[in-house]
Design a protein around this motif. Structure first.
Motif, mmCIF file in Angstrom:
data_model
loop_
_atom_site.group_PDB
_atom_site.id
_atom_site.type_symbol
_atom_site.label_atom_id
_atom_site.label_comp_id
_atom_site.label_asym_id
_atom_site.label_seq_id
_atom_site.Cartn_x
_atom_site.Cartn_y
_atom_site.Cartn_z
ATOM 1 N N TRP A 1 -11.802 -0.033 -29.085
ATOM 2 C CA TRP A 1 -12.446 1.123 -29.699
ATOM 3 C C TRP A 1 -11.917 2.396 -29.036
ATOM 4 N N PHE A 2 -11.417 3.301 -29.861
ATOM 5 C CA PHE A 2 -10.943 4.598 -29.383
ATOM 6 C C PHE A 2 -11.736 5.703 -30.068
ATOM 7 N N THR A 3 -11.849 6.839 -29.402
ATOM 8 C CA THR A 3 -12.512 7.997 -29.991
ATOM 9 C C THR A 3 -11.761 9.267 -29.615
ATOM 10 N N ARG A 4 -11.940 10.279 -30.447
ATOM 11 C CA ARG A 4 -11.420 11.615 -30.151
ATOM 12 C C ARG A 4 -12.138 12.606 -31.050
ATOM 13 N N ALA A 5 -12.054 13.870 -30.669
ATOM 14 C CA ALA A 5 -12.645 14.929 -31.491
ATOM 15 C C ALA A 5 -11.846 15.048 -32.783
ATOM 16 N N SER A 6 -12.553 15.389 -33.844
ATOM 17 C CA SER A 6 -11.920 15.583 -35.140
ATOM 18 C C SER A 6 -12.246 16.995 -35.617
ATOM 19 N N HIS A 7 -11.618 17.423 -36.695
ATOM 20 C CA HIS A 7 -11.866 18.786 -37.167
ATOM 21 C C HIS A 7 -13.287 18.927 -37.728
ATOM 22 N N GLY A 8 -13.740 20.161 -37.732
ATOM 23 C CA GLY A 8 -15.076 20.446 -38.239
ATOM 24 C C GLY A 8 -16.187 19.965 -37.340
ATOM 25 N N GLY A 9 -15.917 19.771 -36.054
ATOM 26 C CA GLY A 9 -16.941 19.320 -35.118
ATOM 27 C C GLY A 9 -17.277 17.846 -35.243
ATOM 28 N N ARG A 10 -16.499 17.133 -36.018
ATOM 29 C CA ARG A 10 -16.740 15.700 -36.208
ATOM 30 C C ARG A 10 -16.130 14.897 -35.064
ATOM 31 N N GLU A 11 -16.511 13.633 -34.992
ATOM 32 C CA GLU A 11 -15.959 12.730 -33.986
ATOM 33 C C GLU A 11 -15.331 11.542 -34.706
ATOM 34 N N ALA A 12 -14.083 11.253 -34.375
ATOM 35 C CA ALA A 12 -13.357 10.144 -34.995
ATOM 36 C C ALA A 12 -13.429 8.916 -34.096
ATOM 37 N N TRP A 13 -13.590 7.747 -34.727
ATOM 38 C CA TRP A 13 -13.587 6.469 -34.030
ATOM 39 C C TRP A 13 -12.611 5.551 -34.743
ATOM 40 N N GLU A 14 -11.839 4.805 -33.971
ATOM 41 C CA GLU A 14 -10.915 3.848 -34.561
ATOM 42 C C GLU A 14 -11.030 2.531 -33.808
ATOM 43 N N LEU A 15 -11.095 1.455 -34.575
ATOM 44 C CA LEU A 15 -11.185 0.105 -34.017
ATOM 45 C C LEU A 15 -9.856 -0.581 -34.292
ATOM 46 N N ARG A 16 -9.105 -0.881 -33.237
ATOM 47 C CA ARG A 16 -7.748 -1.434 -33.356
ATOM 48 C C ARG A 16 -7.740 -2.890 -32.940
ATOM 49 N N LEU A 17 -7.364 -3.760 -33.862
ATOM 50 C CA LEU A 17 -7.200 -5.173 -33.569
ATOM 51 C C LEU A 17 -5.977 -5.345 -32.671
ATOM 52 N N VAL A 18 -6.089 -6.183 -31.651
ATOM 53 C CA VAL A 18 -4.973 -6.414 -30.731
ATOM 54 C C VAL A 18 -4.142 -7.574 -31.284
ATOM 55 N N THR A 19 -3.119 -7.213 -32.033
ATOM 56 C CA THR A 19 -2.169 -8.152 -32.610
ATOM 57 C C THR A 19 -0.806 -7.481 -32.637
ATOM 58 N N ALA B 1 -6.113 -1.445 -38.093
ATOM 59 C CA ALA B 1 -7.211 -0.675 -37.518
ATOM 60 C C ALA B 1 -8.140 -0.184 -38.621
ATOM 61 N N LEU B 2 -9.373 0.064 -38.239
ATOM 62 C CA LEU B 2 -10.368 0.662 -39.119
ATOM 63 C C LEU B 2 -10.766 2.004 -38.524
ATOM 64 N N PHE B 3 -11.002 2.977 -39.388
ATOM 65 C CA PHE B 3 -11.225 4.354 -38.962
ATOM 66 C C PHE B 3 -12.491 4.897 -39.603
ATOM 67 N N GLU B 4 -13.240 5.705 -38.826
ATOM 68 C CA GLU B 4 -14.442 6.365 -39.345
ATOM 69 C C GLU B 4 -14.641 7.674 -38.594
ATOM 70 N N THR B 5 -15.170 8.675 -39.293
ATOM 71 C CA THR B 5 -15.565 9.909 -38.622
ATOM 72 C C THR B 5 -17.068 10.083 -38.768
ATOM 73 N N PHE B 6 -17.637 10.733 -37.771
ATOM 74 C CA PHE B 6 -19.072 10.963 -37.752
ATOM 75 C C PHE B 6 -19.352 12.458 -37.622
ATOM 76 N N GLU B 7 -20.385 12.907 -38.332
ATOM 77 C CA GLU B 7 -20.838 14.287 -38.209
ATOM 78 C C GLU B 7 -21.423 14.501 -36.818
ATOM 79 N N ALA B 8 -21.330 15.732 -36.328
ATOM 80 C CA ALA B 8 -21.831 16.046 -34.994
ATOM 81 C C ALA B 8 -23.324 15.767 -34.861
ATOM 82 N N ASP B 9 -24.079 15.958 -35.940
ATOM 83 C CA ASP B 9 -25.530 15.779 -35.866
ATOM 84 C C ASP B 9 -25.991 14.397 -36.334
#
Length: 110
Positions: free
Chosen positions: A55-73, A78-86
């Motif tokens: 699982w990796f995370t980093r800041a995204s635009h618009g105050g959002r937070e990005a998360w990515e789940l990377r299979l080790v192969t 990988a699967l990607f999702e962003t979350f609102e700050a609130d």
């Protein structure tokens, strides 16, 4: 390439793009093979799983937070999702658990 080298290569690749490793899903045999209390896993939440994934995370635009789940192969997946700050943490965690289920489903078919 050893399992540790494979994990480190993925972590380095993501780190070069501003991603931070925050969680690792590991199979029991991977846990036995690696020292998960030392870098690059020091301070990372380790959870036992039927797949190895990061699982990796980093800041995204618009105050959002990005998360990515990377299979080790060898083949990147990988699967990607962003979350609102609130967005509530329990809602975020529910989405992350759904992503883990989708990744396990993919890995079982691969």
């Amino acid at each position: 390439m050893s399992r540790l080298e494979q994990l480190e290569a993925i972590i380095d690749r993501y780190g070069a793009h501003g991603w931070r490793l925050v969680r690792a899903l590991v199979r029991p045999d991977t846990r036995a093979e690696l020292s998960l209390s030392e870098p690059p896993f020091a301070g990372v939440t380790i959870e036992e799983s039927v797949v190895d994934a990061l699982w990796f995370t980093r800041a995204s635009h618009g105050g959002r937070e990005a998360w990515e789940l990377r299979l080790v192969t060898d083949t990147p997946y990988a699967l990607f999702e962003t979350f609102e700050a609130d967005e509530a943490e329990e809602d975020r965690e529910e989405v992350r658990r759904e992503m883990e289920a989708r990744l396990r489903d993919y890995a079982s078919r691969a």
